[in-house]
Scaffold this motif. Sequence first.
Motif: not given
Length: 318
Positions: A204-208, A218-221, A250-255
């Motif tokens: 998932n890409m949110d604010m890139v 930055y990345m989580g997961g 893992v938090a904060g967006s569609d993933h």
Amino acid sequence: MKRPLIILLLTLSSFTLFSQAEITETEIKDHIEFLTSEKNAGRYPGGKANKRVVKYLIEAFKEIGLEAFNQDYKQVFEVALRVEKGVKKQPIVKTWNVVGFIKGNDPDLQHEYIVLGAHYDHLGLGGPSSKSEKKNTIHYGADDNASGTAALLEIAEKLINNKEQLKRSVLFIAFGAEEQGLLGSKYFVEHPLVPLSQIKLMINMDMVGRLNTEKQVYMGGAGTFPDGVRFMKELGEYLGLQPIVHSGSVAGSDHVSFYKKGISVLGMHTGGHDQYHTPEDTLDLINLPGEKEVCEYIFQTILAKASSDEAIFFINQD
């Protein structure tokens, strides 16, 4: 024995040298310029602006050459819009996810999917999620998340020009109503167009769009799939970036919607900023060369995972 990562990267690079479609700053800018235009008024769910954006995305998917499920790129769902405290609830509105795919070439692995997603909606004229004192003012959402939507289109275009290398299939989703509570992704995982068991990884890409001078991505997961942390660090460094890789977070967006269904995820972004959820999140602040680099990073990630026959399975990080 696994091949060293550097050999894999050099092999993938040789594939992309002959691609007919490259990720370009010009196309990234053009997509963001349309998405943040005055006529689209902050891309709020429901209404003419929402329909205009969905039409644009469908036309782009068609032009790129993505396939549609049942000849329809739209997945319709209904939304109860958020309102300020004490404000009368608004009518339920209709909005859409936009979905397309590239079919993999391996007879067995083509039934496994890697999902690339980004939400295309934003806050419209503000509302309860705004961080600004300016009322009834367009919140353009250039970074959040016109940047991710532009990246989705650019990466899809480059992947389709390298589709002969794909063993697994790749599914592209532009989510609606993320800002209303991840509603587009929640709807998709409850009404999937392919069995969830066949989705092996969701990126998932949110604010890139705001890569900083240190080139930190930055990345989580990354710990939710085998060897993910090492792979993402080494690939990012190979491409001249500084990846900040979290095994969990893992938090904060569609993933999140996919993770809750037991699917491996990566949530990618370039960091927060003072313009988040304000009218000042505009195109002039987007780092176009930086976003191109982030797109290349994600493209190479998908190409590596979709062209490999190594197993991808879920590793719980809770």
